[in-house]
Design a protein around this motif. Structure first.
Motif, short mmCIF file in Angstrom:
data_model
loop_
_atom_site.label_atom_id
_atom_site.label_comp_id
_atom_site.label_asym_id
_atom_site.label_seq_id
_atom_site.Cartn_x
_atom_site.Cartn_y
_atom_site.Cartn_z
N GLY A 11 0.43 -1.13 0.64
CA GLY A 11 -0.32 0.16 -0.08
C GLY A 11 1.18 1.24 -0.08
O GLY A 11 0.49 2.29 0.01
N SER A 12 1.66 1.34 -0.38
CA SER A 12 2.87 1.94 -0.19
C SER A 12 3.29 3.60 -1.41
O SER A 12 3.47 4.29 -1.74
CB SER A 12 4.47 1.93 0.14
OG SER A 12 4.62 0.99 -0.43
N GLY A 13 2.60 2.65 -2.79
CA GLY A 13 2.22 3.48 -3.96
C GLY A 13 3.87 2.56 -5.17
O GLY A 13 4.11 3.51 -6.02
N LYS A 14 4.07 1.28 -5.07
CA LYS A 14 5.18 1.08 -5.67
C LYS A 14 5.08 1.06 -7.14
O LYS A 14 5.56 0.91 -8.21
CB LYS A 14 5.33 -0.32 -5.35
CG LYS A 14 5.75 -0.81 -3.57
CD LYS A 14 6.88 -1.76 -3.59
CE LYS A 14 5.34 -2.65 -2.78
NZ LYS A 14 4.45 -2.24 -1.98
N THR A 15 3.45 0.31 -7.19
CA THR A 15 3.11 0.02 -8.43
C THR A 15 3.01 1.70 -9.14
O THR A 15 3.19 2.36 -10.55
CB THR A 15 2.01 -0.22 -8.50
OG1 THR A 15 1.55 -1.78 -8.34
CG2 THR A 15 1.04 -0.68 -9.88
N ARG A 16 2.49 2.79 -8.37
CA ARG A 16 2.58 4.25 -9.35
C ARG A 16 3.33 4.72 -9.21
O ARG A 16 3.88 5.43 -10.57
CB ARG A 16 2.00 5.03 -8.18
CG ARG A 16 1.68 6.14 -8.37
CD ARG A 16 0.64 7.43 -7.35
NE ARG A 16 -0.50 6.54 -6.76
CZ ARG A 16 -1.16 7.75 -6.94
NH1 ARG A 16 -1.48 9.11 -7.61
NH2 ARG A 16 -2.47 7.40 -6.66
N VAL A 17 4.25 4.61 -8.61
CA VAL A 17 5.97 5.17 -8.50
C VAL A 17 6.14 4.16 -9.96
O VAL A 17 7.05 4.98 -10.73
CB VAL A 17 7.12 4.89 -7.76
CG1 VAL A 17 8.55 4.34 -7.75
CG2 VAL A 17 6.74 5.24 -6.23
N ALA A 74 10.12 -3.16 -17.46
CA ALA A 74 9.66 -3.22 -15.65
C ALA A 74 8.87 -4.18 -15.13
O ALA A 74 7.87 -5.06 -16.13
CB ALA A 74 8.30 -2.26 -15.80
N LEU A 75 8.94 -4.43 -14.53
CA LEU A 75 9.36 -6.21 -13.42
C LEU A 75 8.33 -6.02 -12.26
O LEU A 75 8.62 -4.55 -11.43
CB LEU A 75 9.90 -7.05 -12.83
CG LEU A 75 10.97 -7.40 -14.25
CD1 LEU A 75 12.26 -7.95 -14.13
CD2 LEU A 75 10.33 -8.00 -15.31
#
Length: 79
Positions: A31-37, A59-60
Motif C-alpha cells: 500500500g505504499s505506492g510501488k505500482t504508482r511509482v 518494468a517488472l
C-alpha cells in the motif's frame, strides 16, 4: 505529456521517480505506492528531452494485483 502527476507523490516517491542515474530498485511495504511509482517513473523517462524509447524500458512486478493495475495507471500517467 503532463508532469502534474509528480505533484501527487510524496518526497520518497518523487525521489524514486526522478532518479535517472542508472537502474533502480523500489522496495516498500504494501500500500505504499510501488505500482504508482513504477508507472510514473516510466512516464517520466518517456517525457525527458533525451527520453527513452518505450521498447527500451523493462518494468517488472511480482504480484498479479500490481500487474492488473499497471495498465490503467500507465494510461492515466501518459495523458
Amino acid at each position: 505529456m503532463n508532469t502534474n502527476y509528480i505533484d501527487e507523490l510524496n518526497e520518497s516517491q518523487c525521489a524514486a521517480v526522478t532518479y535517472n542515474d542508472g537502474p533502480s530498485l523500489v522496495i516498500a511495504g504494501a500500500g505504499s505506492g510501488k505500482t504508482r511509482v513504477l508507472t510514473y517513473k516510466i512516464a517520466y523517462l518517456l517525457e525527458q528531452e533525451n527520453g527513452y524509447n518505450p521498447w527500451n524500458i523493462l518494468a517488472l512486478t511480482f504480484t498479479n494485483k500490481a500487474a492488473r493495475n499497471f495498465g490503467p495507471i500507465m494510461a492515466t500517467a501518459a495523458k
